[in-house]
Design an enzyme around this catalytic site. Structure first.
Site, PDB file in Angstrom:
ATOM      1  N   ASN A   1      67.613  52.861 -66.762  1.00 47.07           N
ATOM      2  CA  ASN A   1      68.508  53.297 -67.844  1.00 47.07           C
ATOM      3  C   ASN A   1      69.125  52.114 -68.592  1.00 47.07           C
ATOM      4  O   ASN A   1      69.508  52.233 -69.751  1.00 47.07           O
ATOM      5  CB  ASN A   1      69.689  54.113 -67.290  1.00 47.07           C
ATOM      6  CG  ASN A   1      69.274  55.378 -66.552  1.00 47.07           C
ATOM      7  OD1 ASN A   1      69.950  55.797 -65.627  1.00 47.07           O
ATOM      8  ND2 ASN A   1      68.165  55.991 -66.941  1.00 47.07           N
TER       9      ASN A   1
ATOM     10  N   LYS B   1      76.609  59.228 -63.884  1.00 45.42           N
ATOM     11  CA  LYS B   1      76.752  58.702 -65.244  1.00 45.42           C
ATOM     12  C   LYS B   1      78.085  59.088 -65.857  1.00 45.42           C
ATOM     13  O   LYS B   1      78.669  58.324 -66.629  1.00 45.42           O
ATOM     14  CB  LYS B   1      75.615  59.235 -66.126  1.00 45.42           C
ATOM     15  CG  LYS B   1      74.286  58.558 -65.875  1.00 45.42           C
ATOM     16  CD  LYS B   1      73.253  58.994 -66.903  1.00 45.42           C
ATOM     17  CE  LYS B   1      71.945  58.263 -66.651  1.00 45.42           C
ATOM     18  NZ  LYS B   1      70.873  58.755 -67.540  1.00 45.42           N
TER      19      LYS B   1
ATOM     20  N   CYS C   1      53.896  59.927 -69.723  1.00 49.47           N
ATOM     21  CA  CYS C   1      54.553  58.640 -69.537  1.00 49.47           C
ATOM     22  C   CYS C   1      53.752  57.502 -70.158  1.00 49.47           C
ATOM     23  O   CYS C   1      54.292  56.481 -70.537  1.00 49.47           O
ATOM     24  CB  CYS C   1      54.802  58.373 -68.060  1.00 49.47           C
ATOM     25  SG  CYS C   1      53.312  58.367 -67.053  1.00 49.47           S
TER      26      CYS C   1
ATOM     27  N   CYS D   1      47.190  57.522 -61.365  1.00 50.04           N
ATOM     28  CA  CYS D   1      47.880  57.017 -62.561  1.00 50.04           C
ATOM     29  C   CYS D   1      49.266  56.564 -62.132  1.00 50.04           C
ATOM     30  O   CYS D   1      49.412  55.999 -61.050  1.00 50.04           O
ATOM     31  CB  CYS D   1      47.915  58.078 -63.673  1.00 50.04           C
ATOM     32  SG  CYS D   1      48.809  59.573 -63.241  1.00 50.04           S
TER      33      CYS D   1
END
Ligand SMILES: [Zn+2]
Lengths: 386, 94
Positions: free
Chosen positions: A73, A89, A191, A344
């Site tokens: 982040n 957060k 992604c 992957c």
């Protein structure tokens, strides 16, 4: 009659650069102080929004977030710091905001926004700023704002591009007028195609903050009816006309949506996707079992279907690289008689690649579950995660 | 030939082009020429019934073609078409 809201001498000094501008002045600063804004998400967009709206002197800001700060982040979510990794957060964001401006009231909503709680939370605010990162929440925020007649200040980012506008302002167009339906999950960029320039949500989030302040102050020309597009690589802004769709299911003339719905289902996301079915050993293999095969010297081919730039970040020894988009073109490099294991980053793209091979007559094809991320977690922690 | 702007998420299906020039007198003809040149774009732009997908908007200059006559909208060489898909933010799958 409510008590009259005024500025203390400390606040007058703090906001002096606002107060000396006629477009804001004492009257405008008091409008900001009387206003309440709900910030949905304290991520890439929410970070600059939270910092600047607090500094500007909004009277009350509500925060909705239930996520925890992680290292990935920090490249863009500037409201959180390295010391905050692992913290909620919402705690980290409130600490930063309180430090900037103790005169702002900060309301915590440490929950996932859902159809059950959205109306109850949103109804207590004048403005809603959408800083979410997924389609179900975006449609939920939109529909709730339309139903409650609350302006929805929208922004979204992808790689080097961003969009912003103001939805549902005084009966104006809404998100569903622009996009009636979300993309099915299979067509959402994976992604491999994802990622975002860390600075980009700063630009878009501050456009949202600017629009929020302008709406509160009642100055200038807002983005209502205009979709602003920003391309950071070209450093160009463009704008497109955004019209109210008479056939919009939530704000049109013959609306079919009059209460909140199941947004996960609407977006085609299966319930409890995270708790997927147990490993099917006919089609899948765990990273630790792939490692055991390597250690035993089993004859098999390990194919990495990620992109070349991901291969540069981290790779599994002994793998060959064939990006998922090239698998169909490069079948000739593989032998249908061989046992083939595909992987992957997380297991999604390699599942598709396995399907391509099976459709072309390959029978001994296994998908490595969890991808190189799980390999790092369960086999070799020296392989970096990204 | 009209210019057509291809957004980031779809460039992978268009040989990484960010814009191309294609011939056509209507929006429909231009899009057909585009998907003929880049067949992989087709399933991302159209659904199984051959209709433009509802999360992909097409603009002729700054006007949404849903309000100008959809695919029948006339196109001239001076026009720019934009494909603008919905993007959610930083969410990722797979
Ligand atoms: Zn609408």
């Amino acid at each position: 009659m409510s008590a009259e809201i005024t500025l203390s001498n400390d606040e007058i000094l703090r906001y002096s650069r606002h107060l000396i501008m006629p477009e804001v002045g004492m009257e405008g600063q008091l409008k900001l102080k009387k206003a309440s804004v709900l910030l949905v998400g304290t991520g890439g967009l929410g970070a600059p929004l939270g910092l600047y709206l607090t500094a500007a002197g909004i009277g009350r800001i509500g925060l909705v977030d239930f996520d925890v700060v992680d290292y990935t982040n920090l490249q863009r979510q500037v409201i959180h710091g390295t010391k905050d990794v692992g913290r909620p957060k919402i705690d980290s964001a409130i600490e930063s905001m309180k430090d900037i401006n103790p005169f702002v009231q900060l309301d915590r909503h440490e929950v996932a926004l859902t159809s059950d709680n959205a109306l109850e939370i949103i109804k207590d605010y004048d403005y809603v700023v959408d800083g979410t990162d997924n389609f179900p929440t975006r449609y939920l925020v939109n529909d709730a704002c339309v139903l409650l007649n609350k302006p929805n200040i929208y922004g979204s980012v992808f790689r080097f591009e961003g969009q912003s506008t103001v939805f549902a302002y005084e009966g104006g167009p809404c998100y569903r007028c622009l996009y009636p339906e979300p993309p099915p999950p299979g067509l959402v960029p994976s992604c491999a195609e994802g990622g975002v320039l860390g600075i980009l949500p700063g630009v878009i989030g501050l456009i949202q903050a600017t629009e929020t302040a302008k709406l509160i102050l009642g100055v200038g020309k807002s983005l209502v009816g205009r979709l602003l597009l920003y391309d950071a690589l070209e450093m160009k802004f463009r704008e497109l006309k955004l019209r109210k769709n008479p056939e919009c299911p939530v704000c049109g003339d013959h609306r079919t949506i009059t209460k909140l719905i199941d947004y996960q289902e609407f977006c085609g996301i299966p319930q409890h996707a995270a708790e997927a079915a147990p490993v099917n050993t006919a089609t899948e293999i765990e990273p630790k079992d792939v490692k055991a095969k390597q250690d035993r010297g089993d004859k098999f081919v390990l194919v990495d279907v990620r992109e070349p730039h991901e291969y540069q970040i981290a790779k599994i020894p002994g793998s060959i690289l064939i990006p998922v988009g090239d698998v169909a073109k490069r079948l000739g490099e593989l032998n249908p008689d061989d046992e083939i294991v595909m992987h992957c980053k997380m297991g999604g793209r390699s599942a598709k690649a396995c399907d391509v091979l099976r459709a072309n007559g390959f029978t001994k094809v296994l998908n490595m579950t969890g991808g190189i991320t799980k390999w790092s977690d369960t086999v070799d922690p020296t392989v970096p995660k990204y | 030939m009209a210019r057509i702007l291809i957004p980031t998420p779809l460039r992978q299906f268009a040989e990484k082009n960010d814009n191309v020039e294609v011939a056509g007198a209507t929006v429909g003809e231009v899009l057909t020429a585009l998907t003929t040149r880049f067949p992989d774009l087709k399933k991302n732009l159209y659904n199984d019934e051959g209709k433009l997908r509802s999360f992909v908007n097409v603009y002729l200059n700054d006007e949404d073609i849903r309000y100008t006559g959809k695919e029948a909208t006339a196109v001239t060489d001076a026009d720019t078409l934009s494909i603008v898909p919905s993007i959610a933010g930083g969410a990722h799958v797979g």
